[in-house]
Write a protein that holds these residues in place. Structure first.
Motif, PDB file in Angstrom:
ATOM      1  N   TYR A  95       0.816  -1.214   0.000  1.00  0.00           N
ATOM      2  CA  TYR A  95       0.000   0.000   0.000  1.00  0.00           C
ATOM      3  C   TYR A  95       0.853   1.269   0.000  1.00  0.00           C
ATOM      4  O   TYR A  95       0.436   2.288  -0.536  1.00  0.00           O
ATOM      5  CB  TYR A  95      -0.948   0.012   1.197  1.00  0.00           C
ATOM      6  CG  TYR A  95      -2.033  -1.025   1.098  1.00  0.00           C
ATOM      7  CD1 TYR A  95      -1.853  -2.313   1.590  1.00  0.00           C
ATOM      8  CD2 TYR A  95      -3.248  -0.719   0.491  1.00  0.00           C
ATOM      9  CE1 TYR A  95      -2.850  -3.267   1.481  1.00  0.00           C
ATOM     10  CE2 TYR A  95      -4.250  -1.667   0.371  1.00  0.00           C
ATOM     11  CZ  TYR A  95      -4.053  -2.940   0.872  1.00  0.00           C
ATOM     12  OH  TYR A  95      -5.045  -3.880   0.762  1.00  0.00           O
ATOM     13  N   GLY A  96       1.999   1.208   0.613  1.00  0.00           N
ATOM     14  CA  GLY A  96       2.854   2.390   0.666  1.00  0.00           C
ATOM     15  C   GLY A  96       4.233   2.007   1.143  1.00  0.00           C
ATOM     16  O   GLY A  96       4.400   1.031   1.877  1.00  0.00           O
ATOM     17  N   MET A  97       5.240   2.765   0.699  1.00  0.00           N
ATOM     18  CA  MET A  97       6.616   2.530   1.117  1.00  0.00           C
ATOM     19  C   MET A  97       7.245   3.870   1.472  1.00  0.00           C
ATOM     20  O   MET A  97       6.991   4.874   0.787  1.00  0.00           O
ATOM     21  CB  MET A  97       7.421   1.844   0.015  1.00  0.00           C
ATOM     22  CG  MET A  97       6.866   0.501  -0.411  1.00  0.00           C
ATOM     23  SD  MET A  97       7.895  -0.332  -1.651  1.00  0.00           S
ATOM     24  CE  MET A  97       9.214  -0.978  -0.611  1.00  0.00           C
ATOM     25  N   GLY A  98       8.059   3.874   2.499  1.00  0.00           N
ATOM     26  CA  GLY A  98       8.674   5.129   2.907  1.00  0.00           C
ATOM     27  C   GLY A  98      10.003   4.909   3.595  1.00  0.00           C
ATOM     28  O   GLY A  98      10.534   3.789   3.628  1.00  0.00           O
ATOM     29  N   TRP A  99      10.529   6.016   4.140  1.00  0.00           N
ATOM     30  CA  TRP A  99      11.838   5.978   4.789  1.00  0.00           C
ATOM     31  C   TRP A  99      11.795   6.694   6.140  1.00  0.00           C
ATOM     32  O   TRP A  99      11.182   7.766   6.259  1.00  0.00           O
ATOM     33  CB  TRP A  99      12.892   6.661   3.910  1.00  0.00           C
ATOM     34  CG  TRP A  99      13.173   5.946   2.638  1.00  0.00           C
ATOM     35  CD1 TRP A  99      12.568   6.135   1.435  1.00  0.00           C
ATOM     36  CD2 TRP A  99      14.145   4.910   2.439  1.00  0.00           C
ATOM     37  NE1 TRP A  99      13.095   5.274   0.496  1.00  0.00           N
ATOM     38  CE2 TRP A  99      14.064   4.520   1.083  1.00  0.00           C
ATOM     39  CE3 TRP A  99      15.077   4.275   3.265  1.00  0.00           C
ATOM     40  CZ2 TRP A  99      14.876   3.531   0.539  1.00  0.00           C
ATOM     41  CZ3 TRP A  99      15.881   3.297   2.728  1.00  0.00           C
ATOM     42  CH2 TRP A  99      15.780   2.926   1.383  1.00  0.00           C
ATOM     43  N   TYR A 100      12.476   6.106   7.100  1.00  0.00           N
ATOM     44  CA  TYR A 100      12.748   6.708   8.395  1.00  0.00           C
ATOM     45  C   TYR A 100      14.255   6.669   8.606  1.00  0.00           C
ATOM     46  O   TYR A 100      14.984   6.035   7.854  1.00  0.00           O
ATOM     47  CB  TYR A 100      12.062   5.922   9.520  1.00  0.00           C
ATOM     48  CG  TYR A 100      10.585   6.204   9.675  1.00  0.00           C
ATOM     49  CD1 TYR A 100       9.671   5.750   8.728  1.00  0.00           C
ATOM     50  CD2 TYR A 100      10.091   6.900  10.776  1.00  0.00           C
ATOM     51  CE1 TYR A 100       8.318   6.002   8.875  1.00  0.00           C
ATOM     52  CE2 TYR A 100       8.748   7.161  10.921  1.00  0.00           C
ATOM     53  CZ  TYR A 100       7.859   6.700   9.975  1.00  0.00           C
ATOM     54  OH  TYR A 100       6.527   6.955  10.116  1.00  0.00           O
ATOM     55  N   PRO A 126       4.473   8.207   2.317  1.00  0.00           N
ATOM     56  CA  PRO A 126       3.209   8.572   1.676  1.00  0.00           C
ATOM     57  C   PRO A 126       2.103   8.647   2.733  1.00  0.00           C
ATOM     58  O   PRO A 126       2.059   7.838   3.652  1.00  0.00           O
ATOM     59  CB  PRO A 126       2.967   7.417   0.703  1.00  0.00           C
ATOM     60  CG  PRO A 126       3.661   6.260   1.315  1.00  0.00           C
ATOM     61  CD  PRO A 126       4.842   6.815   2.056  1.00  0.00           C
ATOM     62  N   ALA A 127       1.236   9.656   2.565  1.00  0.00           N
ATOM     63  CA  ALA A 127       0.136   9.805   3.519  1.00  0.00           C
ATOM     64  C   ALA A 127      -1.013  10.527   2.823  1.00  0.00           C
ATOM     65  O   ALA A 127      -0.825  11.635   2.326  1.00  0.00           O
ATOM     66  CB  ALA A 127       0.581  10.579   4.751  1.00  0.00           C
ATOM     67  N   HIS A 128      -2.178   9.893   2.799  1.00  0.00           N
ATOM     68  CA  HIS A 128      -3.393  10.521   2.267  1.00  0.00           C
ATOM     69  C   HIS A 128      -3.186  11.036   0.848  1.00  0.00           C
ATOM     70  O   HIS A 128      -3.586  12.147   0.511  1.00  0.00           O
ATOM     71  CB  HIS A 128      -3.843  11.650   3.198  1.00  0.00           C
ATOM     72  CG  HIS A 128      -3.996  11.226   4.627  1.00  0.00           C
ATOM     73  ND1 HIS A 128      -4.947  10.334   5.062  1.00  0.00           N
ATOM     74  CD2 HIS A 128      -3.269  11.552   5.727  1.00  0.00           C
ATOM     75  CE1 HIS A 128      -4.823  10.126   6.352  1.00  0.00           C
ATOM     76  NE2 HIS A 128      -3.815  10.859   6.792  1.00  0.00           N
ATOM     77  N   GLY A 129      -2.530  10.237   0.034  1.00  0.00           N
ATOM     78  CA  GLY A 129      -2.358  10.596  -1.360  1.00  0.00           C
ATOM     79  C   GLY A 129      -1.237  11.564  -1.642  1.00  0.00           C
ATOM     80  O   GLY A 129      -1.045  11.975  -2.797  1.00  0.00           O
ATOM     81  N   ALA A 130      -0.514  11.966  -0.642  1.00  0.00           N
ATOM     82  CA  ALA A 130       0.606  12.893  -0.838  1.00  0.00           C
ATOM     83  C   ALA A 130       1.826  12.333  -0.117  1.00  0.00           C
ATOM     84  O   ALA A 130       1.764  11.280   0.502  1.00  0.00           O
ATOM     85  CB  ALA A 130       0.250  14.273  -0.310  1.00  0.00           C
ATOM     86  N   ILE A 131       2.943  13.046  -0.227  1.00  0.00           N
ATOM     87  CA  ILE A 131       4.170  12.652   0.446  1.00  0.00           C
ATOM     88  C   ILE A 131       4.430  13.619   1.602  1.00  0.00           C
ATOM     89  O   ILE A 131       4.379  14.841   1.418  1.00  0.00           O
ATOM     90  CB  ILE A 131       5.378  12.666  -0.500  1.00  0.00           C
ATOM     91  CG1 ILE A 131       5.150  11.714  -1.672  1.00  0.00           C
ATOM     92  CG2 ILE A 131       6.638  12.293   0.265  1.00  0.00           C
ATOM     93  CD1 ILE A 131       5.052  10.265  -1.289  1.00  0.00           C
ATOM     94  N   THR A 132       4.710  13.071   2.760  1.00  0.00           N
ATOM     95  CA  THR A 132       5.106  13.872   3.904  1.00  0.00           C
ATOM     96  C   THR A 132       6.613  13.779   4.065  1.00  0.00           C
ATOM     97  O   THR A 132       7.162  12.682   4.175  1.00  0.00           O
ATOM     98  CB  THR A 132       4.420  13.386   5.181  1.00  0.00           C
ATOM     99  OG1 THR A 132       3.000  13.552   5.044  1.00  0.00           O
ATOM    100  CG2 THR A 132       4.889  14.183   6.380  1.00  0.00           C
ATOM    101  N   TYR A 133       7.289  14.910   4.063  1.00  0.00           N
ATOM    102  CA  TYR A 133       8.736  14.982   4.269  1.00  0.00           C
ATOM    103  C   TYR A 133       9.020  15.642   5.611  1.00  0.00           C
ATOM    104  O   TYR A 133       8.305  16.557   6.031  1.00  0.00           O
ATOM    105  CB  TYR A 133       9.413  15.816   3.188  1.00  0.00           C
ATOM    106  CG  TYR A 133       9.474  15.185   1.817  1.00  0.00           C
ATOM    107  CD1 TYR A 133       8.512  15.457   0.855  1.00  0.00           C
ATOM    108  CD2 TYR A 133      10.514  14.326   1.472  1.00  0.00           C
ATOM    109  CE1 TYR A 133       8.567  14.884  -0.400  1.00  0.00           C
ATOM    110  CE2 TYR A 133      10.596  13.751   0.209  1.00  0.00           C
ATOM    111  CZ  TYR A 133       9.614  14.032  -0.722  1.00  0.00           C
ATOM    112  OH  TYR A 133       9.686  13.460  -1.975  1.00  0.00           O
ATOM    113  N   ALA A 134      10.090  15.204   6.248  1.00  0.00           N
ATOM    114  CA  ALA A 134      10.571  15.919   7.424  1.00  0.00           C
ATOM    115  C   ALA A 134      10.997  17.318   7.004  1.00  0.00           C
ATOM    116  O   ALA A 134      11.552  17.502   5.910  1.00  0.00           O
ATOM    117  CB  ALA A 134      11.750  15.180   8.041  1.00  0.00           C
ATOM    118  N   ASP A 135      10.754  18.300   7.842  1.00  0.00           N
ATOM    119  CA  ASP A 135      11.124  19.678   7.501  1.00  0.00           C
ATOM    120  C   ASP A 135      12.620  19.791   7.191  1.00  0.00           C
ATOM    121  O   ASP A 135      13.016  20.569   6.325  1.00  0.00           O
ATOM    122  CB  ASP A 135      10.772  20.617   8.653  1.00  0.00           C
ATOM    123  CG  ASP A 135       9.267  20.836   8.787  1.00  0.00           C
ATOM    124  OD1 ASP A 135       8.829  21.265   9.865  1.00  0.00           O
ATOM    125  OD2 ASP A 135       8.540  20.563   7.808  1.00  0.00           O
TER     126      ASP A 135
END
Length: 118
Positions: free
Chosen positions: A32-37, A51-60
């Protein structure tokens, strides 16, 4: 049931670039989604790009420098430009996966070291 192959880490000078890749494999029905921490020494694990709610969330702290991309259904990459010493950390791939037994979990890779130093 699920394995990750992470690559692309290493040592780079400040201002340089690296590209991390993560490929998931195993008894996967759907991702469903892949990301990085990432987790720096002595600090808690923090979000880098997900990915979150159809968009990408990046750390500031990485906005405008890092770009996440979904290369195919099972692979995600993180292009990191203008790297700073404070980007030094272990980077973890994560994926929201439904396996073939219809169970859905968040899975984590083993982590890959990124060191930014002159």
């Amino acid at each position: 049931q699920v394995q990750f192959a992470e690559s692309g880490g290493g040592l780079v000078q400040p201002g340089g670039s690296l590209r991390l890749s993560c490929a998931a494999s195993g008894f996967i029905r759907r991702i469903y989604g892949m990301g990085w921490y990432r987790q720096a020494p002595g600090k808690q694990r923090e979000l880098v790009a997900v990915p979150a709610h159809g968009a990408i969330t990046y750390a500031d702290s990485v906005k405008g420098r890092f770009t996440i991309s979904r290369d195919n259904s099972n692979t995600v990459s993180l292009q990191m430009n203008s790297l700073k010493s404070e980007d030094t950390a272990i980077y973890y791939c994560t994926a929201d996966i439904e396996t073939e037994d219809f169970r859905r979990w968040d899975y984590w890779g083993q982590g890959i070291q990124v060191t930014v130093s002159s």
